[in-house]
Design an enzyme around this catalytic site. Sequence first.
Site, PDB file in Angstrom:
ATOM      1  N   LYS A  79       0.853  -1.196   0.000  1.00 10.17           N
ATOM      2  CA  LYS A  79       0.000   0.000   0.000  1.00 10.17           C
ATOM      3  C   LYS A  79       0.886   1.242   0.000  1.00 10.17           C
ATOM      4  O   LYS A  79       1.892   1.288   0.727  1.00 10.17           O
ATOM      5  CB  LYS A  79      -0.907  -0.022   1.232  1.00 10.17           C
ATOM      6  N   SER A 154      -9.845   1.846   2.512  1.00  5.02           N
ATOM      7  CA  SER A 154      -8.954   2.627   1.677  1.00  5.02           C
ATOM      8  C   SER A 154      -7.907   1.806   0.920  1.00  5.02           C
ATOM      9  O   SER A 154      -7.367   2.289  -0.082  1.00  5.02           O
ATOM     10  CB  SER A 154      -8.230   3.678   2.519  1.00  5.02           C
ATOM     11  N   SER A 178     -10.023  -0.475   6.701  1.00  5.79           N
ATOM     12  CA  SER A 178      -9.395  -0.330   5.382  1.00  5.79           C
ATOM     13  C   SER A 178      -8.696  -1.559   4.836  1.00  5.79           C
ATOM     14  O   SER A 178      -8.331  -1.572   3.665  1.00  5.79           O
ATOM     15  CB  SER A 178      -8.398   0.820   5.396  1.00  5.79           C
TER      16      SER A 178
HETATM   17  N1  GLN Z   1     -13.196   4.072   5.775  1.00  7.30           N
HETATM   18  C1  GLN Z   1     -12.675   4.558   7.022  1.00  7.30           C
HETATM   19  C2  GLN Z   1     -12.273   6.011   6.873  1.00  7.30           C
HETATM   20  O1  GLN Z   1     -12.596   6.560   5.897  1.00  7.30           O
HETATM   21  C3  GLN Z   1     -11.522   3.707   7.448  1.00  7.30           C
HETATM   22  C4  GLN Z   1     -10.262   4.012   6.743  1.00  7.30           C
HETATM   23  C5  GLN Z   1      -9.099   3.194   7.209  1.00  7.30           C
HETATM   24  O2  GLN Z   1      -9.247   2.166   7.875  1.00  7.30           O
HETATM   25  N2  GLN Z   1      -7.920   3.702   6.907  1.00  7.30           N
HETATM   26  O3  GLN Z   1     -11.686   6.607   7.718  1.00  7.30           O
END
Ligand code: GLN
Length: 482
Positions: A79, A154, A178
């Site tokens: 990532k 994400s 994410s």
């Molecule tokens: N979807 C969540 C957010 O927008 C989690 C994101 C994540 O785990 N980095 O913050």
Amino acid sequence: MSSDTKTLTQLCAEVAAGTVTARSRVEMYLANIAQRDGAIHAFNEVHSDAARARADAIDADVAAGKNPGPLAGAVIAMKDNIVMREGRTTCSSKMLANYRSPFDATVVTRLYAAGAIVIGKTNLDEFAMGSSTENSAFGVTKNPWDLTRVAGGSSGGSAAAVAAKFCDAALGSDTGGSIRQPAALCGCVGFKPTYGRVSRYGLVAFGSSLDQIGPFARTIADATLVYDTLCGLDPHDSTCADMPVVTLADKVHLPLKQLRVGVPREYRSSDNAPSVAAVLEQAIVAARAMGAEIVDVDLPLTPLGISIYYVIAPAEASSNLARFDGIRYGHRATLAPGDDLETLYCKSRAEGFGPEVQRRIMLGTYVLSSGYYDAYYKRALQVRRLIKDEFDRAFTKCDVILGVTSPVPAFEIGGKKDPLSMYLCDVYTVNTNIAGIPGISFNGGFADEGGVKLPVGLQLQAPAFAEETLLRAASMFERALA
Ligand code: GLN
């Protein structure tokens, strides 16, 4: 056995034995990427030359009689918020479009030490803020099952790369879901370990009390093998737990006797898409058939998780992202005559950060400001404690908790217009981070959405540091549902 049915452990053993070259494995994945990543856009950057060079070095070691390690020739996608000396680390933000890290994250160093090869950097929602990878400054990642749909987020790029067979496994970060949510939407395995299990050194921080790095893979066993190499104390991360590291790859297939599976009634919400709800009911039937006891548990604070998360995570993000000011790091705006330093900061941050990141910074700054701190931030921390206590109570009655990872399967690109509807995608995942416990998502079945077959993810949660129970239970489900 075709290479598709072999475990990563077997594939790496073949490389270590010299019967398959690491180079041939890299070439196979580079060919897959060349063929399909134009349409999917899992990668921000593919490190073809570096991956080939590393594969050749591993093959040379094998020829010289050296053992390259348990991940010999394993091809991993990273990532793009995990720093590496190789290439750039952009966090899919204009702010860091040209950023090159002077060091490797601890997880990268550990993968290299185990004989793995990193093939490139994967796309994400900018600074890991989002659930669809639509917030990337460099374009959306498409779901390999249906290119009109999102891959989740994400870590959408990492999930799509694993699902599309661009690599053996990938790493992601999980602050509120994410890793698990994109894994669910792409039909692969995504595992968030206990907070503190894996070093965060070299992960660009989002919500430091929630962030955790973990693996994506096509099977539980493969994810476990990668996870084994990531764990352990790191002097560079003071929140890293000083716990004995036990390898689980050799135990993950062992069934658990008298497994108690908790199913919270809150996880069987009528808000779940019918296709998703059906997969959970089938999993409950499968659990009984494999000899597990199904236990009713209560997690009444579940719906509050989103509200708590969207106070704590932006608060921490507003502080973590303060360093990107165009002076110390990141995009620097062009100065106009008469501009002072403050104007330079403002312009640089307004140009460098996308709308969702700006929204989070404003939210976070607001909840931390004097006068609102007690009403929002402090209160959120108090509810965080209650959520943790609620899990502790539930785990006196069961070993693992079963639910769905996402209330819906992969949705159409552009389908969620307002931020709140996007935030609600994480209703089943955020509490795992809030409580600091481990969670894993794996494919539980499929939904038929107007003739399109889409994967549906199941989530298992376990008490802190009970990764062995979690992974072995997940492996039982994987076999039962295959
Ligand atoms: N979807 C969540 C957010 O927008 C989690 C994101 C994540 O785990 N980095 O913050």
